[in-house]
Design a protein around this motif. Sequence first.
Motif, PDB file in Angstrom:
ATOM      1  N   PRO A   1      26.332  -8.489  31.063  1.00  0.00           N
ATOM      2  CA  PRO A   1      25.606  -9.482  29.734  1.00  0.00           C
ATOM      3  C   PRO A   1      24.285 -10.395  30.558  1.00  0.00           C
ATOM      4  O   PRO A   1      24.499 -10.738  31.891  1.00  0.00           O
ATOM      5  CB  PRO A   1      26.963 -10.455  29.647  1.00  0.00           C
ATOM      6  CG  PRO A   1      28.101  -9.910  30.192  1.00  0.00           C
ATOM      7  CD  PRO A   1      27.765  -8.992  31.321  1.00  0.00           C
TER       8      PRO A   1
ATOM      9  N   GLY B   1      24.744  -8.480  23.892  1.00  0.00           N
ATOM     10  CA  GLY B   1      25.915  -8.767  23.086  1.00  0.00           C
ATOM     11  C   GLY B   1      25.771  -7.962  21.863  1.00  0.00           C
ATOM     12  O   GLY B   1      24.841  -8.224  21.056  1.00  0.00           O
TER      13      GLY B   1
ATOM     14  N   THR C   1      30.109 -10.602  22.492  1.00  0.00           N
ATOM     15  CA  THR C   1      30.206 -11.844  23.162  1.00  0.00           C
ATOM     16  C   THR C   1      31.318 -12.647  22.874  1.00  0.00           C
ATOM     17  O   THR C   1      31.502 -13.037  21.682  1.00  0.00           O
ATOM     18  CB  THR C   1      28.827 -12.700  23.161  1.00  0.00           C
ATOM     19  OG1 THR C   1      27.834 -11.738  23.766  1.00  0.00           O
ATOM     20  CG2 THR C   1      29.071 -14.008  23.795  1.00  0.00           C
TER      21      THR C   1
ATOM     22  N   SER D   1      28.714 -16.243  28.228  1.00  0.00           N
ATOM     23  CA  SER D   1      28.014 -15.124  27.488  1.00  0.00           C
ATOM     24  C   SER D   1      29.098 -13.929  27.879  1.00  0.00           C
ATOM     25  O   SER D   1      28.596 -12.762  27.879  1.00  0.00           O
ATOM     26  CB  SER D   1      27.065 -14.764  28.289  1.00  0.00           C
ATOM     27  OG  SER D   1      25.931 -15.692  28.334  1.00  0.00           O
TER      28      SER D   1
ATOM     29  N   GLN E   1      31.384 -10.952  27.857  1.00  0.00           N
ATOM     30  CA  GLN E   1      31.607  -9.782  26.611  1.00  0.00           C
ATOM     31  C   GLN E   1      32.890  -9.222  26.880  1.00  0.00           C
ATOM     32  O   GLN E   1      33.553  -8.955  27.981  1.00  0.00           O
ATOM     33  CB  GLN E   1      30.312  -8.917  26.789  1.00  0.00           C
ATOM     34  CG  GLN E   1      29.098  -9.808  26.477  1.00  0.00           C
ATOM     35  CD  GLN E   1      27.853  -8.529  26.836  1.00  0.00           C
ATOM     36  OE1 GLN E   1      27.863  -7.756  27.095  1.00  0.00           O
ATOM     37  NE2 GLN E   1      26.579  -9.162  26.461  1.00  0.00           N
TER      38      GLN E   1
END
Length: 304
Positions: A138, A175, A187, A194, A196
């Motif tokens: 991410p 995401g 996400t 953040s 995921q």
Amino acid sequence: MHRITLGDFELSVFSDGTYPLDGGAFFGVIPKVMWSKKVAADENNYCTAGLNSLLIRTGKENVLVETGMGNKLSERMRKFYRQPAQLLENLSAAGISPEDIDIVINSHLHFDHCGWNTVRDKNGKIVPTFPKAKYYAPEGEWQYARKPSDRDAISYIPDNYDPLVESGQMTLLKGGEEIVPGISVRTFRGHTASMQGIIVQSPSGAKAPLSPGAVGTAEAVPFPRPFVPTACYISDLMPTTAHIDVSWGMAFDLYPLDTIASKKEYYARSIPEKWLTVFTHDPKVPWAYIEKEESGKMVAREAE
Ligand SMILES: [Zn+2]
């Protein structure tokens, strides 16, 4: 060996080993009299945490989700975690060499999720462990990791990702992207801003249209098509089967109220559609189907 077929895909779990984790850190505000009914602790209050990576064989690519703790820990961290470092051996025992991995996906960049991204070569230079792989992580995690808070700075080890970003071997994700057909990220805010989840749906499933995103989500990215056999590596949103109750979060979570909201959002799809949930830190049950009993109690039903 945990292995399952999901449409055209074959999924298997490979462990980097286990490590001791303080029970209070593992269960946050949940009292020990409650969590100790589910998970044992030793005389120092340490529980055993697993380090589960998910290998997806799509028929075209070998995709590795998460790379454990690796073998580059400092002396100080080694004292705490004992650096289990078994992932490469366990892959090798199944006939998989580092060169066989085509794609690596990290849910976030804490050291216990991306440790085997890189190794030191004999000259001490940091090199990719999986030389032919494209890496994904991410973007928000990477941005945050450059300036983490004092609270979790120890969890970010730049050697696990910076050399890959600099060389262009790691792609940063917003995401919502589909990395290869059937494997996408989404996400789930809570553990970090953040982090995921990795959603796996064999593309041979029914071609239903995309459904709208869950109500109240921060991003307008729709979940993948409904009612196709689905697995999700949900990472530290619910690290073990002992964390499936919406209010049982870890003390590490930076945004505990968002952990609760993200779990509810996940369950709104995963329970009715019977998703297989993969648990990153469960030392015994790496995946299970999460169900809600009539009483409201959450249960993890093990996959056969
Ligand atoms: Zn984490």
